[in-house]
Design a protein around this motif. Sequence first.
Motif, PDB file in Angstrom:
ATOM      1  N   UNK A   1      25.150  38.099  42.143  1.00 56.00           N
ATOM      2  CA  UNK A   1      25.467  37.872  40.734  1.00 56.00           C
ATOM      3  C   UNK A   1      26.388  38.949  40.201  1.00 56.00           C
ATOM      4  N   UNK A   2      26.109  40.221  40.543  1.00 52.28           N
ATOM      5  CA  UNK A   2      26.942  41.325  40.058  1.00 52.28           C
ATOM      6  C   UNK A   2      28.358  41.232  40.614  1.00 52.28           C
ATOM      7  N   UNK A   3      28.504  40.651  41.803  1.00 51.52           N
ATOM      8  CA  UNK A   3      29.838  40.510  42.411  1.00 51.52           C
ATOM      9  C   UNK A   3      30.594  39.309  41.876  1.00 51.52           C
ATOM     10  N   UNK A   4      29.934  38.467  41.067  1.00 52.08           N
ATOM     11  CA  UNK A   4      30.583  37.272  40.542  1.00 52.08           C
ATOM     12  C   UNK A   4      30.745  36.177  41.563  1.00 52.08           C
ATOM     13  N   UNK A   5      29.909  36.173  42.591  1.00 58.03           N
ATOM     14  CA  UNK A   5      30.026  35.177  43.648  1.00 58.03           C
ATOM     15  C   UNK A   5      29.278  33.888  43.327  1.00 58.03           C
ATOM     16  N   UNK A   6      28.564  33.853  42.205  1.00 54.66           N
ATOM     17  CA  UNK A   6      27.807  32.653  41.846  1.00 54.66           C
ATOM     18  C   UNK A   6      28.488  31.892  40.714  1.00 54.66           C
ATOM     19  N   UNK A   7      29.755  32.209  40.494  1.00 51.73           N
ATOM     20  CA  UNK A   7      30.502  31.489  39.463  1.00 51.73           C
ATOM     21  C   UNK A   7      30.267  32.024  38.072  1.00 51.73           C
ATOM     22  N   UNK A   8      29.588  33.142  37.944  1.00 51.40           N
ATOM     23  CA  UNK A   8      29.315  33.718  36.629  1.00 51.40           C
ATOM     24  C   UNK A   8      29.798  35.167  36.620  1.00 51.40           C
ATOM     25  N   UNK A   9      30.561  35.543  35.623  1.00 48.08           N
ATOM     26  CA  UNK A   9      31.004  36.909  35.493  1.00 48.08           C
ATOM     27  C   UNK A   9      32.236  37.213  36.314  1.00 48.08           C
ATOM     28  N   UNK A  10      32.829  38.386  36.069  1.00 45.93           N
ATOM     29  CA  UNK A  10      34.067  38.754  36.759  1.00 45.93           C
ATOM     30  C   UNK A  10      33.812  39.086  38.220  1.00 45.93           C
ATOM     31  N   UNK A  11      34.883  39.004  38.993  1.00 45.14           N
ATOM     32  CA  UNK A  11      34.783  39.359  40.412  1.00 45.14           C
ATOM     33  C   UNK A  11      34.713  40.880  40.540  1.00 45.14           C
ATOM     34  N   UNK A  12      33.725  41.360  41.258  1.00 40.69           N
ATOM     35  CA  UNK A  12      33.563  42.807  41.469  1.00 40.69           C
ATOM     36  C   UNK A  12      33.262  43.069  42.946  1.00 40.69           C
ATOM     37  N   UNK A  13      33.517  44.308  43.341  1.00 39.17           N
ATOM     38  CA  UNK A  13      33.135  44.765  44.672  1.00 39.17           C
ATOM     39  C   UNK A  13      31.826  45.544  44.533  1.00 39.17           C
ATOM     40  N   UNK A  14      30.774  45.052  45.167  1.00 36.01           N
ATOM     41  CA  UNK A  14      29.444  45.633  45.042  1.00 36.01           C
ATOM     42  C   UNK A  14      29.026  46.230  46.383  1.00 36.01           C
TER      43      UNK A  14
END
Length: 893
Positions: free
Chosen positions: A46-59
């Motif tokens: 979720x924090x990486x934005x891989x579930x279609x929610x939120x910005x793309x981040x490197x975690x």
Amino acid sequence: MIRYDALDALPVRGALPALHDALEGHGTAVLVAPPGTGKTTLVPLALAGLLGEGPARHVVVAEPRRIAARAAARRMAWLLGEKPGGSVGYTVRGERVVGRHARVEVVTTGVLLQRLQRDQELTGVDVVMLDECHERHLDADTTAAFLWDVRQALRPELRLVAASATTDAEGWARLLGDAPVVEAQGVSYPVEVVWAPPARPVRPPHGMRVDPALLSHVASVVGRALAERDGDVLCFLPGVGEIARVAGQLTGIGDVDVLQVHGRAPAAVQDAVLAPGARRRVVLATAVAESSLTVPGVRVVVDAGLAREPRVDHARGLSALTTVRASRAAARQRAGRAGREAPGAVYRCWAEAEDARLPRFPAPEIKVADLTAFALQAACWGDPDASGLALLDPPPGGAMAAARSVLTAVGAVDRAGRATERGARLARLGLHPRLGRALLDARGTATGARGSSRPQVSGTRMDTGVGAADAPDARVPGEDAPDDRGSGTRALGSRPSDAAGPGAGDPAVVAEVVALLSEEPPREYGDDLVAALRTARRGTDAYGARWRTEVRRLRAAGQGSGSGVGREVTDDGVAGLVTALAFPERVARKDGGSYLMVSGTRAELPEASALRGAPWIAVAVADRPVGKGHARVRLGAVVDEATARLAAGALLEETDEIHWADGDVVARRVERLGAVELTARPLTGADPSLVRNALLEGLRREGFGLLRWPADAAVLRQRLAFLRLRLGEPWPDVSDDALHARVDEWLEPELSRARRRADLARIDAGQALARLLPWASGEAARLDELAPERITVPSGSRVRIDYDDPAQPVLAVKLQEMFGLHRSPEVAGVPLLVHLLSPAGRPAAVTADLASFWKDGYFGVRAELRGRYPKHPWPEDPATAEPTRHTRARLAK
């Protein structure tokens, strides 16, 4: 394809909005989520934005163990419908599976620590999640401190999450700048607690030892759980040896698969545990199964209640893992494994009454472990004493001092504690600094100059001199605990010089031996390091596979450390050289039935050890058995004296030893390697001041009876002791301690002329003691007045006073000689204790009040003795009778 059904079933999803808000508003957060909620897998996605929610981040997700890091990455990749290496990858010691487009990377804390030293800004990383931070591993605490530093000084936009199921949430929140605490409510399946203590008391754990009776009981509880409950059984044990013992007792238990899970288990076994089984399973596991891993099908947990933690035995210079009672936090974590998928039960192999006495949390490693590697990390970070690091617990001062001593000796830090170029290289190796020293130095031992000074790198945090390549974590893979086998309690040997030595080690063999020491080989490999090396080379077990991977890494990491030219040595020589360089204070020489290490610790070898009889050995691993004062060698190598001198060279010294031994002064020139005496020869023309000190040592150990004490000398000392007690100053204190303190005043010049015991025996103690009398004040002239040696009694006899007890001087006199005396005689105002003797000189009565004795006690004595001594007077009224020392016949004349 993303498996939304599995993701939606994870309870931590409900906490994601609050976690996002905390990170957006504060930049840091503490996530508390019960086991099985998806904290380790859903949150990073979720924090990486891989579930279609939120910005793309490197975690980056940091796990305390390699097995957990690999499992978490595989699970996240599965949830995304991918394989590891795509959107999710992982990096652990010796293995990196990370694709070009990875958005989540799971690493061990050791890997992240090395990466921070290389790139303090963590370029390209947006979020770091420290998972299972409750375990308080040293690498994790250090990583958290470094990350907070980075956020404060370099990258305020870097987001930090500390996550755990059971943790000191308030402490971590304070550490991360009063971070918000986000709690996830899990689907809590009930877990029934069954108290299952042994029927009879078992011995508590000691060192690595666990009472076999407890292990037999644990095996029986597993059998009981299989009979009483459905589902798979997960059993927690402290280590690999205990797992093997319990597994042996479960052989033939029925239609059940028994699996053994620990850091040394083959990858195939680890993978099998994390997948549903075709048959019912019993999974015997160490703490690796406490957190981050979901073992499917488990409905029952059997908890032995033990854990392994690092400890340092400073008294013996030994460090090792030790068995302790598991904390309540660990017990909750373990119990939670039974309720992840359905209602379950936990069988706790201790009494309910003991539960409240368990520690609340595990002991932080920073409080109990060897801190050499930590101190090097702090020095490379630019904070040598770690005083500026944000740590939940500060490092103990003594342990840091010991660590700094080790690092200074191997050239890793300068005298101010700042990391040198060599120290930066050691930090990059992904090894304990001791093993790093051995890897670098063993290859070029006999080649080139090896000065002790090193170019210094900047002490700032922006320029540590750390290189550009990731180094895997320096954690011991076998139990996923720090490699803390070194003690640091004594100075290490200096780096090898360019003098002729035992030869240079083949770089390939050096790497093999260091790899063998970086993860202690299985017990069945034996205690001979060379034999263990050969077993590993031909071994097809899981340990051998990991060992070969580590060897390849170390060969690459150690390139350029030495030319390897010159006289190369055999496997035996390399094994001894590497071990001695890594643990120079554990180089040991045979001394009777045991070995004496240069540190002063004694060690013993098992009866069947192949090392027995070797004149010199280097000890790699040792522990202390129950009830033993000596250490026990568990892994070591044969060395020769040249290697011992080379490795522990800083402890080599030649001194003139003049001391009191065996009842006399011994003077000799001794060459020592620490506590080990190498050579000794008689010394002539010894320094008179040292001889004098040796004589004083003899007087302290054996007493002033070494002097000549004529009868009058002993009496003089007693008289002076009486006057000191009765009158105080200026009368001298003549106790042993006081005489030692004033030896210059009363025993010179006789002492300065003495050379041996016989010379002391010629010194007249009385003449010497007379120097302490208060001559200057004139009081010395009153000695015979205040404490006379003899006193005149009524019969005219002069009788000696016994001052043996200075609190109560004694006058022993025949009863008839005291007739007519109504009051006990006194000295210095103290009534003498009168021992009234029979005519034969035997005590008849004791009194300090003659008048009372004549009135009451005399008649009993008279009735008893006058028949026995009829020739002596026994008057009716002794108070008025004539005193005499004669019989009636003599009196009649």
